[in-house]
Enzyme design. Structure first.
Site, PDB file in Angstrom:
ATOM      1  N   HIS A  60       0.858  -1.186   0.000  1.00 22.04           N
ATOM      2  CA  HIS A  60       0.000   0.000   0.000  1.00 22.04           C
ATOM      3  C   HIS A  60       0.895   1.237   0.000  1.00 22.04           C
ATOM      4  CE1 HIS A  60       0.936  -0.589   4.235  1.00 22.04           C
ATOM      5  NE2 HIS A  60       0.474   0.608   4.525  1.00 22.04           N
ATOM      6  N   ASP A  64       5.774   4.819   4.923  1.00 23.39           N
ATOM      7  CA  ASP A  64       6.777   3.901   5.475  1.00 23.39           C
ATOM      8  C   ASP A  64       6.962   2.659   4.617  1.00 23.39           C
ATOM      9  OD1 ASP A  64       4.137   3.274   6.346  1.00 23.39           O
ATOM     10  OD2 ASP A  64       4.880   2.072   8.005  1.00 23.39           O
ATOM     11  N   HIS A  65       6.071   2.451   3.643  1.00 20.04           N
ATOM     12  CA  HIS A  65       6.175   1.274   2.778  1.00 20.04           C
ATOM     13  C   HIS A  65       6.684   1.587   1.366  1.00 20.04           C
ATOM     14  CE1 HIS A  65       4.032  -1.672   5.439  1.00 20.04           C
ATOM     15  NE2 HIS A  65       3.695  -0.536   5.998  1.00 20.04           N
ATOM     16  N   ASP A 206      -0.055  -4.361   5.971  1.00 19.40           N
ATOM     17  CA  ASP A 206      -0.752  -3.795   7.134  1.00 19.40           C
ATOM     18  C   ASP A 206      -2.213  -4.227   7.076  1.00 19.40           C
ATOM     19  OD1 ASP A 206       1.630  -2.569   7.573  1.00 19.40           O
ATOM     20  OD2 ASP A 206       0.869  -0.520   7.542  1.00 19.40           O
ATOM     21  N   HIS A 264       6.745  -5.221  11.593  1.00 12.98           N
ATOM     22  CA  HIS A 264       6.029  -3.937  11.628  1.00 12.98           C
ATOM     23  C   HIS A 264       5.762  -3.537  13.088  1.00 12.98           C
ATOM     24  CE1 HIS A 264       2.955  -0.883  10.454  1.00 12.98           C
ATOM     25  NE2 HIS A 264       3.663  -0.844   9.324  1.00 12.98           N
TER      26      HIS A 264
END
Length: 299
Positions: A60, A64-65, A206, A264
Protein backbone atom coordinates in the site's frame (compact mmCIF):
# COMPACT_ATOMS: atom_id res chain seq x y z
CA UNK A 1 14.80 -19.85 -0.65
CA UNK A 2 16.17 -17.13 1.58
CA UNK A 3 14.20 -14.37 3.34
CA UNK A 4 16.06 -11.22 4.42
CA UNK A 5 14.29 -8.69 6.64
CA UNK A 6 15.59 -5.28 5.56
CA UNK A 7 13.23 -3.27 7.78
CA UNK A 8 10.85 -4.28 10.56
CA UNK A 9 9.54 -1.03 12.04
CA UNK A 10 6.23 0.73 11.59
CA UNK A 11 5.62 4.41 10.78
CA UNK A 12 8.99 5.78 11.94
CA UNK A 13 12.53 4.50 12.22
CA UNK A 14 14.23 3.56 15.45
CA UNK A 15 17.92 2.91 16.13
CA UNK A 16 17.23 -0.82 15.78
CA UNK A 17 14.52 -0.92 13.10
CA UNK A 18 14.23 0.47 9.58
CA UNK A 19 11.05 1.06 7.58
CA UNK A 20 9.39 -2.11 6.17
CA UNK A 21 11.01 -4.12 3.41
CA UNK A 22 11.62 -7.83 2.86
CA UNK A 23 13.84 -9.43 0.23
CA UNK A 24 13.18 -12.95 -1.04
CA UNK A 25 15.88 -14.84 -2.95
CA UNK A 26 14.19 -17.74 -4.72
CA UNK A 27 13.92 -19.46 -8.12
CA UNK A 28 17.00 -17.63 -9.37
CA UNK A 29 15.28 -14.31 -8.68
CA UNK A 30 15.39 -11.55 -6.10
CA UNK A 31 11.99 -10.11 -5.15
CA UNK A 32 11.30 -7.19 -2.83
CA UNK A 33 8.16 -6.78 -0.74
CA UNK A 34 7.63 -3.12 0.19
CA UNK A 35 10.39 -0.54 -0.03
CA UNK A 36 10.46 1.80 2.94
CA UNK A 37 12.87 4.68 3.38
CA UNK A 38 16.44 3.43 3.86
CA UNK A 39 15.89 0.11 2.09
CA UNK A 40 18.80 0.52 -0.31
CA UNK A 41 21.18 1.28 2.58
CA UNK A 42 19.98 -1.82 4.43
CA UNK A 43 20.70 -3.87 1.32
CA UNK A 44 24.37 -2.87 1.59
CA UNK A 45 24.64 -4.97 4.76
CA UNK A 46 23.37 -8.11 2.99
CA UNK A 47 24.33 -10.33 0.07
CA UNK A 48 21.38 -9.01 -1.94
CA UNK A 49 22.33 -7.24 -5.17
CA UNK A 50 19.87 -4.45 -5.99
CA UNK A 51 20.74 -4.91 -9.65
CA UNK A 52 19.32 -8.45 -9.48
CA UNK A 53 15.95 -7.41 -8.04
CA UNK A 54 13.45 -8.28 -10.77
CA UNK A 55 10.14 -7.61 -9.05
CA UNK A 56 8.90 -5.28 -6.29
CA UNK A 57 5.54 -5.90 -4.61
CA UNK A 58 4.07 -2.89 -2.78
CA UNK A 59 1.33 -3.58 -0.24
CA UNK A 60 0.00 0.00 0.00
CA UNK A 61 1.04 3.63 -0.31
CA UNK A 62 1.63 4.78 3.25
CA UNK A 63 5.03 6.44 3.27
CA UNK A 64 6.78 3.90 5.47
CA UNK A 65 6.17 1.27 2.78
CA UNK A 66 7.16 3.19 -0.39
CA UNK A 67 9.45 6.15 0.31
CA UNK A 68 12.54 4.10 -0.45
CA UNK A 69 11.36 3.33 -3.98
CA UNK A 70 12.35 6.60 -5.76
CA UNK A 71 15.90 6.45 -4.41
CA UNK A 72 16.30 2.76 -5.17
CA UNK A 73 15.19 3.23 -8.80
CA UNK A 74 17.49 6.22 -9.28
CA UNK A 75 20.44 4.33 -7.78
CA UNK A 76 19.81 1.38 -10.09
CA UNK A 77 19.87 3.76 -13.05
CA UNK A 78 23.06 5.48 -11.87
CA UNK A 79 24.75 2.07 -11.67
CA UNK A 80 23.89 1.38 -15.29
CA UNK A 81 21.04 -1.05 -14.92
CA UNK A 82 19.59 -2.17 -18.25
CA UNK A 83 17.31 -5.11 -17.35
CA UNK A 84 13.59 -4.62 -16.83
CA UNK A 85 12.09 -4.20 -13.34
CA UNK A 86 8.40 -4.83 -12.60
CA UNK A 87 6.65 -3.02 -9.75
CA UNK A 88 3.27 -4.35 -8.59
CA UNK A 89 0.83 -2.54 -6.33
CA UNK A 90 -2.87 -1.81 -5.69
CA UNK A 91 -4.90 0.87 -7.46
CA UNK A 92 -3.05 4.20 -7.37
CA UNK A 93 0.31 2.85 -8.53
CA UNK A 94 0.26 5.00 -11.68
CA UNK A 95 0.02 8.11 -9.49
CA UNK A 96 3.07 6.87 -7.58
CA UNK A 97 4.87 6.29 -10.88
CA UNK A 98 4.15 9.84 -12.06
CA UNK A 99 5.39 11.26 -8.76
CA UNK A 100 8.63 9.26 -8.94
CA UNK A 101 9.41 10.28 -12.51
CA UNK A 102 8.80 13.96 -11.72
CA UNK A 103 11.01 13.93 -8.63
CA UNK A 104 14.31 15.76 -9.02
CA UNK A 105 16.56 15.77 -12.07
CA UNK A 106 17.76 12.16 -12.07
CA UNK A 107 16.50 10.18 -15.06
CA UNK A 108 15.61 6.50 -14.75
CA UNK A 109 17.17 5.06 -17.88
CA UNK A 110 16.07 1.43 -17.74
CA UNK A 111 12.65 -0.15 -18.33
CA UNK A 112 10.33 -0.15 -15.30
CA UNK A 113 6.84 -1.59 -15.67
CA UNK A 114 4.26 -0.47 -13.10
CA UNK A 115 1.36 -2.92 -12.84
CA UNK A 116 -1.80 -2.11 -10.87
CA UNK A 117 -3.35 -5.27 -9.45
CA UNK A 118 -6.19 -6.51 -7.28
CA UNK A 119 -6.94 -9.83 -5.61
CA UNK A 120 -5.98 -12.94 -7.54
CA UNK A 121 -3.03 -14.70 -9.15
CA UNK A 122 -0.64 -12.08 -10.48
CA UNK A 123 2.21 -14.27 -11.70
CA UNK A 124 2.60 -17.97 -12.39
CA UNK A 125 5.55 -19.96 -13.72
CA UNK A 126 6.43 -23.64 -13.86
CA UNK A 127 7.99 -23.23 -10.42
CA UNK A 128 5.74 -20.93 -8.39
CA UNK A 129 2.53 -18.94 -8.06
CA UNK A 130 2.26 -15.42 -6.60
CA UNK A 131 -1.17 -14.36 -5.32
CA UNK A 132 -2.39 -10.99 -4.07
CA UNK A 133 -5.33 -10.47 -1.70
CA UNK A 134 -7.08 -7.31 -0.55
CA UNK A 135 -6.98 -7.05 3.24
CA UNK A 136 -8.47 -4.64 5.77
CA UNK A 137 -6.47 -1.49 6.35
CA UNK A 138 -7.48 2.18 6.22
CA UNK A 139 -6.25 2.54 2.63
CA UNK A 140 -6.35 -0.01 -0.24
CA UNK A 141 -3.88 -2.71 0.79
CA UNK A 142 -2.73 -6.05 -0.56
CA UNK A 143 -1.20 -9.05 1.14
CA UNK A 144 0.90 -11.46 -0.93
CA UNK A 145 1.71 -15.15 -0.96
CA UNK A 146 4.34 -16.95 -3.00
CA UNK A 147 3.91 -20.70 -3.26
CA UNK A 148 6.34 -23.19 -4.73
CA UNK A 149 4.66 -25.75 -6.94
CA UNK A 150 4.89 -29.36 -5.85
CA UNK A 151 7.98 -31.10 -7.18
CA UNK A 152 9.13 -34.71 -6.93
CA UNK A 153 11.60 -35.34 -4.15
CA UNK A 154 15.14 -35.63 -5.55
CA UNK A 155 16.87 -38.83 -4.41
CA UNK A 156 20.40 -37.51 -4.04
CA UNK A 157 22.02 -40.74 -2.85
CA UNK A 158 20.40 -42.71 -5.66
CA UNK A 159 21.77 -40.23 -8.20
CA UNK A 160 25.27 -40.55 -6.76
CA UNK A 161 24.98 -44.36 -6.88
CA UNK A 162 24.17 -44.08 -10.58
CA UNK A 163 27.33 -42.06 -11.12
CA UNK A 164 25.77 -38.60 -11.52
CA UNK A 165 28.32 -36.00 -10.36
CA UNK A 166 27.14 -33.47 -7.78
CA UNK A 167 26.40 -30.28 -9.69
CA UNK A 168 24.22 -28.97 -12.53
CA UNK A 169 23.08 -32.44 -13.63
CA UNK A 170 21.21 -32.78 -10.33
CA UNK A 171 19.11 -29.76 -11.27
CA UNK A 172 18.49 -31.03 -14.80
CA UNK A 173 17.25 -34.37 -13.51
CA UNK A 174 15.08 -32.68 -10.89
CA UNK A 175 13.53 -30.58 -13.67
CA UNK A 176 12.67 -33.68 -15.70
CA UNK A 177 15.59 -33.75 -18.14
CA UNK A 178 17.68 -36.78 -19.04
CA UNK A 179 21.45 -36.56 -18.54
CA UNK A 180 24.30 -38.64 -19.92
CA UNK A 181 27.02 -39.92 -17.59
CA UNK A 182 29.97 -41.85 -19.03
CA UNK A 183 27.92 -42.84 -22.06
CA UNK A 184 24.94 -43.99 -19.98
CA UNK A 185 21.62 -42.13 -20.06
CA UNK A 186 20.09 -41.43 -16.64
CA UNK A 187 16.35 -40.79 -16.73
CA UNK A 188 14.59 -38.47 -14.25
CA UNK A 189 12.28 -41.23 -12.99
CA UNK A 190 15.33 -43.14 -11.77
CA UNK A 191 16.20 -40.43 -9.22
CA UNK A 192 12.84 -38.86 -8.36
CA UNK A 193 10.61 -39.91 -5.48
CA UNK A 194 7.13 -38.93 -4.32
CA UNK A 195 6.23 -35.23 -4.67
CA UNK A 196 6.81 -33.01 -1.66
CA UNK A 197 4.61 -30.08 -0.73
CA UNK A 198 6.08 -26.80 -1.92
CA UNK A 199 7.15 -24.01 0.40
CA UNK A 200 4.61 -21.20 0.86
CA UNK A 201 5.40 -17.76 2.25
CA UNK A 202 2.69 -15.21 3.06
CA UNK A 203 3.23 -11.53 3.87
CA UNK A 204 0.30 -9.67 5.41
CA UNK A 205 1.22 -6.06 4.75
CA UNK A 206 -0.75 -3.80 7.13
CA UNK A 207 -4.10 -5.26 8.13
CA UNK A 208 -6.72 -5.83 10.75
CA UNK A 209 -7.39 -9.52 11.46
CA UNK A 210 -9.76 -10.75 8.75
CA UNK A 211 -10.94 -13.81 6.86
CA UNK A 212 -9.14 -12.62 3.73
CA UNK A 213 -5.65 -12.97 5.21
CA UNK A 214 -6.55 -16.32 6.80
CA UNK A 215 -7.61 -17.69 3.41
CA UNK A 216 -4.51 -16.36 1.66
CA UNK A 217 -2.19 -17.74 4.34
CA UNK A 218 -3.77 -21.21 4.44
CA UNK A 219 -1.08 -23.88 5.05
CA UNK A 220 1.79 -21.39 4.85
CA UNK A 221 5.27 -22.59 5.70
CA UNK A 222 5.95 -19.09 7.05
CA UNK A 223 3.41 -16.36 7.75
CA UNK A 224 5.02 -12.92 8.09
CA UNK A 225 2.38 -10.83 9.83
CA UNK A 226 2.30 -7.26 11.05
CA UNK A 227 2.21 -6.88 14.83
CA UNK A 228 2.16 -3.15 15.39
CA UNK A 229 0.75 -3.24 18.92
CA UNK A 230 0.78 -5.38 22.04
CA UNK A 231 -2.60 -6.57 23.28
CA UNK A 232 -3.19 -3.83 25.86
CA UNK A 233 -3.20 -1.34 22.97
CA UNK A 234 -5.90 -3.15 21.02
CA UNK A 235 -7.97 0.06 20.91
CA UNK A 236 -5.14 1.78 19.02
CA UNK A 237 -4.89 -1.22 16.71
CA UNK A 238 -8.58 -0.94 15.86
CA UNK A 239 -8.40 2.84 15.42
CA UNK A 240 -5.45 2.68 13.02
CA UNK A 241 -6.48 -0.57 11.28
CA UNK A 242 -3.51 -2.62 12.48
CA UNK A 243 -3.06 -5.93 14.31
CA UNK A 244 -1.80 -6.89 17.74
CA UNK A 245 0.50 -9.80 18.49
CA UNK A 246 -2.52 -11.87 19.54
CA UNK A 247 -4.36 -11.00 16.30
CA UNK A 248 -1.38 -12.25 14.32
CA UNK A 249 -1.15 -15.42 16.39
CA UNK A 250 -4.80 -16.29 15.81
CA UNK A 251 -4.34 -15.70 12.08
CA UNK A 252 -1.42 -18.16 12.09
CA UNK A 253 -3.47 -20.68 14.07
CA UNK A 254 -6.61 -20.45 11.96
CA UNK A 255 -4.64 -20.56 8.69
CA UNK A 256 -2.77 -23.70 9.77
CA UNK A 257 0.55 -21.97 9.18
CA UNK A 258 3.70 -23.71 10.39
CA UNK A 259 5.60 -20.66 11.63
CA UNK A 260 4.68 -17.06 12.48
CA UNK A 261 7.09 -14.14 12.24
CA UNK A 262 5.98 -10.84 13.74
CA UNK A 263 7.08 -7.61 12.06
CA UNK A 264 6.03 -3.94 11.63
CA UNK A 265 6.73 -3.32 15.32
CA UNK A 266 5.71 0.06 16.74
CA UNK A 267 8.66 2.12 17.94
CA UNK A 268 6.59 3.47 20.83
CA UNK A 269 7.49 0.41 22.84
CA UNK A 270 11.24 0.08 22.65
CA UNK A 271 12.96 -3.27 22.35
CA UNK A 272 12.13 -4.24 25.94
CA UNK A 273 8.55 -4.90 24.83
CA UNK A 274 9.60 -7.49 22.28
CA UNK A 275 9.50 -10.24 24.90
CA UNK A 276 6.00 -9.20 25.96
CA UNK A 277 4.83 -9.29 22.35
CA UNK A 278 6.46 -12.68 21.82
CA UNK A 279 4.96 -14.18 24.99
CA UNK A 280 1.49 -12.95 24.04
CA UNK A 281 1.68 -14.53 20.61
CA UNK A 282 3.18 -17.80 21.84
CA UNK A 283 0.27 -18.34 24.23
CA UNK A 284 -1.87 -18.72 21.10
CA UNK A 285 0.65 -19.97 18.53
CA UNK A 286 3.82 -21.46 19.97
CA UNK A 287 6.04 -21.44 16.88
CA UNK A 288 6.42 -17.65 16.77
CA UNK A 289 9.42 -15.34 16.58
CA UNK A 290 9.96 -11.62 16.10
CA UNK A 291 11.70 -10.28 13.01
CA UNK A 292 14.72 -8.05 13.46
CA UNK A 293 16.48 -5.96 10.88
CA UNK A 294 18.89 -7.98 8.71
CA UNK A 295 17.57 -11.29 10.09
CA UNK A 296 17.93 -14.03 7.47
CA UNK A 297 15.94 -17.26 7.12
CA UNK A 298 16.95 -20.10 4.81
CA UNK A 299 14.32 -22.59 3.68
Amino acid sequence: MEIIFLGTSSAVHSKERNHPSIALKAFGDVMLFDCGEGTQRQILFTKVSPMKISKIFITHYHGDHILGLPGLLQSMSLHGRESKLTVYGPHGLNDVKNAIYSLGYCAIDFPVEFVEIDSGIIEETDEYVITAQRVRHNVPTLAYSIEEKKKPRFLREKAIELGVPVGPDFGRLHNGEEVEVNGKVIKPEQVLGEPRKGIKITYSGDTRPCEEIIRLAQDSTILIHESTFINKDNTNAEEHAHSTSIDAAYTAKYSNSKELILTHISTRYGEEYANIMLEEAREIFENTRIARDLMEIEL
